[in-house]
Design a protein around this motif. Sequence first.
Motif, PDB file in Angstrom:
ATOM      1  N   LYS A 189      14.562 171.422  -6.144  1.00 26.35           N
ATOM      2  CA  LYS A 189      13.306 171.966  -5.720  1.00 26.35           C
ATOM      3  C   LYS A 189      12.505 172.282  -6.785  1.00 26.35           C
ATOM      4  N   ALA A 190      12.997 172.609  -7.619  1.00 25.33           N
ATOM      5  CA  ALA A 190      11.988 172.813  -8.960  1.00 25.33           C
ATOM      6  C   ALA A 190      11.338 171.534  -9.566  1.00 25.33           C
ATOM      7  N   SER A 191      12.210 170.702  -9.655  1.00 30.75           N
ATOM      8  CA  SER A 191      11.958 169.275  -9.941  1.00 30.75           C
ATOM      9  C   SER A 191      10.778 168.820  -8.968  1.00 30.75           C
ATOM     10  N   LEU A 192      11.006 168.855  -7.384  1.00 35.10           N
ATOM     11  CA  LEU A 192       9.968 168.264  -6.860  1.00 35.10           C
ATOM     12  C   LEU A 192       8.569 169.133  -6.919  1.00 35.10           C
ATOM     13  N   ASN A 193       8.803 170.511  -7.248  1.00 32.17           N
ATOM     14  CA  ASN A 193       7.660 171.262  -7.184  1.00 32.17           C
ATOM     15  C   ASN A 193       6.737 171.011  -8.477  1.00 32.17           C
TER      16      ASN A 193
END
Length: 199
Positions: A189-193
């Motif tokens: 999730k953090a990577s996609l954000n």
Amino acid sequence: MTARRLIVAITGATGAVYGVRALQLLREQQVQTHLLLSDAALLTLQQELQLKRREVEKLADVCHAVRDVGACIASGSYLSDGMLIAPCSMRSLAAIAHGLSDNLITRAADVCLKERRRLVLMVRETPFNLAHLRNMTAVTEMGGVIFPPLPAFYQHPQSLEEMVDHSLLRVLDLFGLPMQNAPRWAGLKASLNSSDASA
Ligand SMILES: Cc1cc2nc3c(=O)[nH]c(=O)nc-3n(C[C@H](O)[C@H](O)[C@H](O)COP(=O)(O)O)c2cc1C
């Protein structure tokens, strides 16, 4: 022993940069380093990085001749936090797997195994034959860690340096020496954000 102390060997597999960069990172962390260069490593250091022995030796605190099997690190009574071989050739892997102790690199590795200290081999060859695979299994069974320098792509490295540092971050973690401010996986999730933000 108060300061952290690591033995670092560079052998004649391709990827001499891993050993050189490991020395730089360990110096930043004020870890005392004992350096060993095999004869074949002198060839790869020259061919891949245009570095001579003395330029690499400047990055270490203590340097040993590879044939000096009487050096302090040849004895288990000389304390260290373990040994990193970066990169590790199939020849050195084989000698370690079979307990040959035929030079100071393989003797120091043997000492780490017998004293149950951390030994990490950044083995490099491709493809592997059955002898390579069996030797890696043997070292793993003896407590060593086989850590081929295979790049990870999930953090979108922008340069060779970032790829090298990412592997070394994981290696130094194995010695309980976490690199400060190094990028670490914080979840998909953090990577996609973060990729949305930079788009
Ligand atoms: C440019 C170059 C690249 C090499 N790359 C590898 C390699 O990736 N893996 C390997 O096992 N041997 C490689 N070799 C062969 C080793 O250097 C050779 O087997 C040597 O005897 C290893 O000795 P050492 O373990 O004492 O360093 C390479 C040799 C050269 C000159």
